[in-house]
Design a protein around this motif. Structure first.
Motif: not given
Lengths: 315, 284
Positions: B160-162, B198-200, B216-217, B223-224
């Protein structure tokens, strides 16, 4: 420095003051002229302040002289004992918190803190917290729970700090944790949006049983400037973005995102901070009274229900 | 931010389409990979092990036990604010729906994972960059509540882009709603595994994705909280190498493991079996 749309008002006010001074020193009777000017001023104020655009409200929400968290605590509470640090990494001046007494009741308070001048603003990182700030807030929530004191949060941040240091120390993680911690409170929790409610950095201390907002404050998922930069590819379209985001207090009330609007004096809180504080005090008192009869479990469930119902979709 | 990344992404895909359809170019090492090889390798580059984006449907195939998935999602988005930027939100929604082939950026259902009764929720980047509005928030909340009622584990795959700008404060509220729902799961001691891909970023990271029992990634995932471009603008410096990637987060203590996609299913299954109350005394 006046805001752009305040300038004609300030100019007229200056002119009236000048004439009054002249009339007093010279003894010339200017009461007729003054009367006309005062009427025009009242009309101008009404035209400007009764029809504020969302973007103008955003500017009022950021206006210098608007009461900050510490101003509100100092103005409506007594016996404030400020508590510092997150007990893990450091002290974040963008978030303040501590113990205080409100109308005889001992409470725990926390809030984003803007600086009242440039120097203080730099020290407080313009009220953009690092993870330490949210961990401090969570420590205040622990205190409120342990001692059964109402928890009061003042929101006034452009957003959580978007920087390398904040990311390294888990900005997203502490925001999620703070949301969860606040949701779990077994005491009355009230969030009051004083100025800017910038996204997750605001929500982290915004999970109240009741969420109150000052008349000209804003609350949204992104600032109008950032929204404009992304969707219009031009930060200068912030006025359009502010309209589209429906970020004003009346918008948020109709969406159920806030429960009560605290009125501001005509022209905004910064024009009469004392009156603003009185309004905040009254609203806070009334809201605490509303929650007074709920048991700890009822308070928890009430908060769950409040946030569970937010969202619009079709089945 | 989600949208912008979506546009950038689409341009990249457009370039890839110029080369013969049977071949795909690895965006990391530029190797030409036979498409079937890539697919059979779960979209992990056989040359450099770069994890390419995987569709939501393939994720379900990969994680749910064969034939066990029963879809529970299907809510449709609305335009609660009458949002118009350079085009009206409803028009964007129509386009996203066509592109992604589903009503919003999430798909989920009941299933078993390694035999453990679960609810699996997968975000879909193909829909508006996996942005979270009311529908995503509600589906995640419902999925979690269903799991709590039926004593199921929860597995959420985030991409998610947010939060979705076009639903503004309502999107923001989904962060609180989903986070609160997790308490229903905790109360019944049911495990929740969050998988970050990718991406979170943004509101998804700062809510349900970050407070799981186990996080887990996938390797190399961004990620951020804030996106790298925003951070760069703020600090006006270049970002350190590997900043906000999975391995960076592992080093800073934010995720439990970085797991190769080809071992993700067995890792998730093992965790669920170790934690789920109904499997306490069963051999693994």
């Amino acid at each position: 420095m006046p805001l752009e749309f305040e300038k004609p008002i300030e100019e007229l006010e200056a002119k009236i003051a000048e004439l009054e001074g002249f009339a007093a020193s010279s003894g010339v009777d200017l009461s007729g002229e003054l009367q006309v000017l005062r009427e025009r001023l009242a009309q101008l104020k009404a035209e400007t302040f009764d029809n504020l655009s969302r973007w103008e409200r955003v500017q009022l929400a950021r206006a210098p002289g608007r009461p900050t968290t510490l101003d509100v605590i100092g103005g409506i509470m007594t016996e404030f004992v400020e508590l510092y640090g997150d007990r893990t990494y450091g002290e974040d001046p963008a978030v303040v918190g501590g113990l205080a007494r409100f109308e005889g009741t001992s409470v725990v308070v926390v809030g984003h803190q803007k600086g009242r001048d440039t120097k203080e603003n730099i020290r407080r990182n313009f009220a953009m917290p690092h993870p330490e700030g949210y961990r401090k807030a969570m420590r205040m929530m622990d205190l409120a729970d342990r001692f059964g004191r109402p928890f009061i949060a003042f929101i006034d941040t452009p957003g959580a700090y978007p920087g390398v240091s904040a990311e390294e120390r888990g900005q997203a993680w502490v925001i999620a944790q703070s949301i969860q911690r606040m949701a779990r409170l077994r005491v009355p929790a009230i969030a009051i949006i004083l100025g800017e409610g910038g996204s997750g950095g605001a929500l982290a201390i915004g999970v109240g049983n009741r969420v109150l907002i000052l008349e000209n404050a804003w609350y949204s998922v992104i600032s109008p400037e950032s929204c404009a930069a992304i969707l219009w590819r031009d930060a200068k379209e912030a006025a359009k973005a502010a309209e589209a985001l429906r970020l004003s207090a009346p918008d948020l009330l109709s969406l159920g995102i806030v429960d009560r609007i605290i009125p501001e004096p005509s022209g905004g809180a910064h024009r009469d901070p004392t009156a603003t504080l009185a309004n905040i005090k009254q609203a806070l008192q009334a809201t605490l009274a509303e929650l007074a009869d709920l048991s700890p479990e009822q308070l928890f469930e009430d908060r769950y229900r409040r946030f569970r119902g937010l969202g619009r979709y079709q089945i | 931010m989600a949208l912008e990344r979506l546009f950038r992404r689409r341009r990249a895909q457009g370039e890839a389409r110029d080369i013969p359809e049977l071949w795909v170019k690895c965006p990391k090492c530029d190797a030409q990979i036979y498409k079937k090889d890539l697919e059979s390798n779960l979209h992990v580059c056989p040359k450099c092990e770069h994890h390419l984006r995987l569709s939501a449907d393939r994720r379900i195939e990969m994680l749910a036990d064969a034939g066990s998935f029963e879809q529970i999602t299907g809510l449709k988005p609305t335009d609660p604010l009458g949002f118009v930027d350079t085009e009206p939100y409803p028009r964007r929604l129509e386009r996203y729906q066509k592109e992604a082939g589903r009503p919003d950026a999430i798909v989920g259902g009941r299933c078993t994972i390694g035999g453990v009764e679960s609810v699996l929720l997968v975000m879909d980047y193909a829909f508006a960059g996996g942005s979270m509005g009311s529908v995503v928030g509600e589906e995640i909340t419902r999925g979690i509540e269903l799991a709590a009622r039926e004593n199921r584990a929860v597995v959420i795959v985030s991409v998610s882009g947010g939060a979705r700008m076009q639903e503004a404060a309502l999107s923001l509220m989904q962060m609180a709603k989903t986070t609160l729902a997790l308490d229903r799961l905790w109360a019944k001691k049911l495990p929740y595994v969050s998988i970050l891909t990718d991406p979170t970023t943004g509101g998804v990271t700062a809510s349900f994705a970050a407070i799981a029992d186990v996080i887990l990634a996938e390797p190399g995932a961004l990620i951020g909280f804030a996106g790298p471009r925003v951070i760069k603008q703020t600090i006006r410096q270049d970002l350190p190498e590997g900043f906000q990637r999975s391995e960076f987060l592992l080093k800073h203590g934010m995720v439990d493991q970085v797991v190769d996609r080809r071992r993700l299913k067995e890792t998730v299954a093992r965790i669920l079996k170790l934690l789920h109350p109904r499997t306490v005394n069963h051999a693994g």
